[in-house]
Design a protein around this motif. Structure first.
Motif, mmCIF file in Angstrom:
data_model
loop_
_atom_site.group_PDB
_atom_site.id
_atom_site.type_symbol
_atom_site.label_atom_id
_atom_site.label_comp_id
_atom_site.label_asym_id
_atom_site.label_seq_id
_atom_site.Cartn_x
_atom_site.Cartn_y
_atom_site.Cartn_z
ATOM 1 N N VAL A 205 2.527 -17.454 -17.940
ATOM 2 C CA VAL A 205 3.212 -18.366 -18.860
ATOM 3 C C VAL A 205 4.480 -17.725 -19.403
ATOM 4 C CG1 VAL A 205 3.042 -19.564 -21.074
ATOM 5 C CG2 VAL A 205 1.104 -19.592 -19.491
ATOM 6 N N LEU A 206 4.382 -16.474 -19.855
ATOM 7 C CA LEU A 206 5.533 -15.802 -20.457
ATOM 8 C C LEU A 206 6.656 -15.602 -19.450
ATOM 9 C CD1 LEU A 206 3.700 -13.117 -22.638
ATOM 10 C CD2 LEU A 206 4.942 -15.120 -23.457
ATOM 11 N N GLU A 207 6.333 -15.117 -18.271
ATOM 12 C CA GLU A 207 7.367 -14.895 -17.264
ATOM 13 C C GLU A 207 7.991 -16.213 -16.810
ATOM 14 O OE1 GLU A 207 8.768 -12.245 -16.154
ATOM 15 O OE2 GLU A 207 7.464 -10.587 -16.767
ATOM 16 N N GLY A 208 7.239 -17.296 -16.938
ATOM 17 C CA GLY A 208 7.755 -18.611 -16.582
ATOM 18 C C GLY A 208 8.809 -19.125 -17.545
ATOM 19 N N LEU A 209 8.986 -18.459 -18.692
ATOM 20 C CA LEU A 209 10.001 -18.872 -19.665
ATOM 21 C C LEU A 209 11.400 -18.402 -19.274
ATOM 22 C CD1 LEU A 209 8.064 -18.187 -22.989
ATOM 23 C CD2 LEU A 209 8.395 -20.380 -21.832
ATOM 24 N N ASN A 210 11.486 -17.477 -18.312
ATOM 25 C CA ASN A 210 12.807 -17.038 -17.851
ATOM 26 C C ASN A 210 13.579 -18.217 -17.274
ATOM 27 O OD1 ASN A 210 13.111 -14.018 -18.136
ATOM 28 N ND2 ASN A 210 11.117 -14.112 -17.131
ATOM 29 N N ASN A 211 14.856 -18.278 -17.653
ATOM 30 C CA ASN A 211 15.784 -19.320 -17.191
ATOM 31 C C ASN A 211 15.497 -20.690 -17.783
ATOM 32 O OD1 ASN A 211 17.110 -17.456 -15.459
ATOM 33 N ND2 ASN A 211 15.511 -17.764 -13.909
ATOM 34 N N ARG A 212 14.551 -20.768 -18.716
ATOM 35 C CA ARG A 212 14.313 -22.063 -19.371
ATOM 36 C C ARG A 212 15.435 -22.389 -20.353
ATOM 37 N NH1 ARG A 212 8.973 -23.722 -19.781
ATOM 38 N NH2 ARG A 212 9.814 -25.445 -21.040
ATOM 39 N N MET A 213 16.087 -21.363 -20.885
ATOM 40 C CA MET A 213 17.287 -21.525 -21.705
ATOM 41 C C MET A 213 18.304 -20.491 -21.233
ATOM 42 S SD MET A 213 15.898 -22.460 -25.540
ATOM 43 C CE MET A 213 17.437 -23.315 -25.952
ATOM 44 N N PRO A 214 19.608 -20.756 -21.387
ATOM 45 C CA PRO A 214 20.638 -19.941 -20.727
ATOM 46 C C PRO A 214 20.569 -18.442 -21.018
ATOM 47 C CG PRO A 214 21.602 -21.948 -21.583
ATOM 48 C CD PRO A 214 20.185 -21.921 -22.081
ATOM 49 N N GLY A 215 20.335 -18.056 -22.268
ATOM 50 C CA GLY A 215 20.387 -16.640 -22.611
ATOM 51 C C GLY A 215 19.041 -15.995 -22.816
ATOM 52 N N LEU A 216 17.960 -16.693 -22.501
ATOM 53 C CA LEU A 216 16.613 -16.202 -22.782
ATOM 54 C C LEU A 216 16.044 -15.466 -21.567
ATOM 55 C CD1 LEU A 216 14.141 -16.146 -24.728
ATOM 56 C CD2 LEU A 216 13.390 -18.268 -23.622
ATOM 57 N N THR A 217 15.615 -14.216 -21.777
ATOM 58 C CA THR A 217 14.911 -13.471 -20.743
ATOM 59 C C THR A 217 13.639 -12.888 -21.339
ATOM 60 O OG1 THR A 217 16.105 -11.405 -21.213
ATOM 61 C CG2 THR A 217 17.042 -12.853 -19.543
ATOM 62 N N VAL A 218 12.577 -12.878 -20.549
ATOM 63 C CA VAL A 218 11.277 -12.358 -20.979
ATOM 64 C C VAL A 218 10.779 -11.399 -19.908
ATOM 65 C CG1 VAL A 218 8.921 -12.936 -21.672
ATOM 66 C CG2 VAL A 218 10.786 -14.543 -22.149
ATOM 67 N N ASN A 219 10.342 -10.218 -20.342
ATOM 68 C CA ASN A 219 9.834 -9.238 -19.393
ATOM 69 C C ASN A 219 8.544 -8.619 -19.913
ATOM 70 O OD1 ASN A 219 10.137 -7.450 -16.976
ATOM 71 N ND2 ASN A 219 10.161 -5.868 -18.554
ATOM 72 N N VAL A 220 7.445 -8.803 -19.174
ATOM 73 C CA VAL A 220 6.190 -8.119 -19.466
ATOM 74 C C VAL A 220 6.279 -6.770 -18.763
ATOM 75 C CG1 VAL A 220 3.684 -8.188 -19.328
ATOM 76 C CG2 VAL A 220 4.978 -10.323 -19.605
ATOM 77 N N GLY A 221 6.523 -5.723 -19.546
ATOM 78 C CA GLY A 221 6.881 -4.443 -18.953
ATOM 79 C C GLY A 221 5.764 -3.436 -18.819
ATOM 80 N N GLN A 222 4.653 -3.643 -19.537
ATOM 81 C CA GLN A 222 3.563 -2.666 -19.467
ATOM 82 C C GLN A 222 2.251 -3.364 -19.785
ATOM 83 O OE1 GLN A 222 4.164 0.730 -22.000
ATOM 84 N NE2 GLN A 222 2.267 1.737 -21.411
ATOM 85 N N ILE A 223 1.201 -3.068 -19.017
ATOM 86 C CA ILE A 223 -0.114 -3.651 -19.262
ATOM 87 C C ILE A 223 -1.187 -2.580 -19.126
ATOM 88 C CG2 ILE A 223 0.564 -5.954 -18.446
ATOM 89 C CD1 ILE A 223 -0.946 -5.351 -15.851
ATOM 90 N N GLU A 224 -2.304 -2.814 -19.789
ATOM 91 C CA GLU A 224 -3.487 -1.964 -19.601
ATOM 92 C C GLU A 224 -4.706 -2.720 -20.108
ATOM 93 O OE1 GLU A 224 -4.136 0.987 -23.204
ATOM 94 O OE2 GLU A 224 -2.126 1.276 -22.388
ATOM 95 N N GLY A 225 -5.876 -2.281 -19.686
ATOM 96 C CA GLY A 225 -7.083 -2.932 -20.173
ATOM 97 C C GLY A 225 -8.292 -2.669 -19.290
ATOM 98 N N GLY A 226 -9.425 -3.140 -19.770
ATOM 99 C CA GLY A 226 -10.669 -3.024 -19.023
ATOM 100 C C GLY A 226 -11.341 -1.676 -19.173
ATOM 101 N N ILE A 227 -12.604 -1.606 -18.667
ATOM 102 C CA ILE A 227 -13.406 -0.382 -18.700
ATOM 103 C C ILE A 227 -13.578 0.187 -17.304
ATOM 104 C CG2 ILE A 227 -15.682 0.561 -19.234
ATOM 105 C CD1 ILE A 227 -15.926 -1.550 -21.427
ATOM 106 N N GLY A 228 -13.887 -0.668 -16.347
ATOM 107 C CA GLY A 228 -14.106 -0.238 -14.972
ATOM 108 C C GLY A 228 -14.282 -1.449 -14.084
ATOM 109 N N PRO A 229 -14.280 -1.255 -12.763
ATOM 110 C CA PRO A 229 -14.343 -2.390 -11.839
ATOM 111 C C PRO A 229 -15.660 -3.160 -11.889
ATOM 112 C CG PRO A 229 -14.537 -0.322 -10.645
ATOM 113 C CD PRO A 229 -14.167 0.033 -12.049
#
Length: 382
Positions: A205-229
């Motif tokens: 959803v967040l990355e889909g906001l790119n280019n929705r308005m002329p000067g708006l950019t969104v970048n998910v730059g780092q993620i982490e989570g979970g305990i194990g597979p």
């Protein structure tokens, strides 16, 4: 100038390296000591100290505010800890972002002092320790000084063709944290309450906001989570960077974020957001453009062409502009590849930019004293 630059670059001063940043502040203090400035160290327990230099003519309002940061993005212990020079460039951590700009500012003060001109210029120079992480400890001082300054100049690097900066995007950074419910992966159903699965949905959803308005950019730059597979993830988080040109674009993002985090959640999950940094957009205001024209006229006297630009990244100039103080940024030297181990500065740009900055301080001082530029405090009083 190169000698001074080399000494500063070889001091590792990542934003979280307090001893290193403090060492830069001490080195600058020692360099400025003979110039008759009042030098004040503002202690910061968790970050490097702030250094403030001011002339005898600096008063409660209508000053010239100069800002430059001593920190770099390179942490203590980085392998990028050297300085070298070839026929065209100098290389090293922070050489262009922005120790080269500090060198230009320092040499301008040295020259004005040698000519007996510095003491009469109403000037304050903030050397801050934390710009690369959003200026959390220095933004208060920068904002207060901006209110009583008639104008401000910031020494981030110039554009690829020497352009100065009259406008910048704003920035909103935040942490997105998802809570789920742990369980055995072998018994997971299609609608499992996985924090990672919900985070994945949020990212799309967040990355889909790119280019929705002329000067708006969104970048998910780092993620982490979970305990194990073999475990359904009970937690996950992401760090997100948002850039915008207008308040309308930021409002659109906030409404979109609210909708994404409150509706359509996977059952058994919840989402929370926490701001981590924010700088308002820096409009290309009439005051900024007026100040740019002054600098362009000074450049013409030196036989230089000086254009201006709207830059995508943020700086302390954003904080100054928020106080309605005319500000021009990008007065540092030319270079590139900052934030990488290939960072460089064009050596031959140091002297012309120092000349431009020195004469600009003289002209700006004259205009402040004749009332062409006045501080927000004075404008409010009038």
């Amino acid at each position: 100038m190169v000698s001074l630059l080399r000494e500063m670059v070889l001091i590792q001063s990542g934003s979280h390296n307090k001893p290193g940043v403090d060492q830069v502040a001490g080195f600058i203090s020692q360099t400025l000591a003979p110039l008759g400035l009042e030098l004040t160290r503002h202690p910061c327990p968790a970050h490097g100290d702030i250094l403030l230099a001011e002339t005898p003519a600096a008063g409660d309002r209508d000053n010239i505010l100069l800002v430059g940061h001593m920190d770099t993005v390179f942490p203590k212990g980085t392998d990028f800890n050297w300085f070298k020079q070839d026929e065209e460039n100098c290389y090293g951590p922070g050489v262009v972002d922005m120790k080269g700009g500090l060198v230009i500012g320092i040499f301008a003060l040295k020259l004005l002092s040698q000519r007996g001109l510095l003491a009469d210029i109403p000037l304050r120079f903030i050397f801050n320790p934390d710009e690369e992480i959003g200026s959390p400890v220095s933004r208060g001082l920068i904002s207060r000084e901006a209110k009583r300054a008639a104008l401000a100049l910031v020494l981030e690097c110039g554009g690829t063709k020497g352009e100065v900066v009259t406008g910048r995007k704003g920035k909103f950074g935040f942490k997105l944290e998802v809570k789920g419910q742990a369980g055995h992966a072998a018994y997971a159903e299609a609608a499992k309450p996985s924090a990672i699965l919900e985070l994945a949905r949020q990212i799309i959803v967040l990355e889909g906001l790119n280019n929705r308005m002329p000067g708006l950019t969104v970048n998910v730059g780092q993620i982490e989570g979970g305990i194990g597979p073999n475990t359904i993830a009970p937690n996950a988080k992401a760090l997100v960077d948002v850039r915008f040109s207008t308040p309308k674009e930021l409002d659109f993002f906030h409404s979109s974020l609210k909708e994404a985090t409150e509706t359509g959640l996977i059952p058994g999950t919840s989402v929370q957001t926490e701001p981590t940094s924010q700088r308002p957009a820096m409009d290309q205001s009439q005051g900024n453009l007026k100040l740019y024209q002054v600098l362009a006229q000074v450049a013409a006297l030196l036989g230089q062409e000086l254009d201006h630009e709207f830059r995508q990244g943020v700086s302390d100039a954003n904080l100054i502009a928020a106080q309605r103080t005319p500000v021009v940024d990008g007065l540092g030297p030319l270079g590139g590849k900052d934030h990488s181990d290939q960072e460089f500065i064009v050596t031959k740009s140091l002297a012309p930019r120092a000349a431009l900055f020195t004469l600009s301080l003289l002209e700006c001082s004259r205009l402040c004293q004749t009332g062409v530029f006045t501080s927000p405090l004075r404008r409010a009083a009038l």
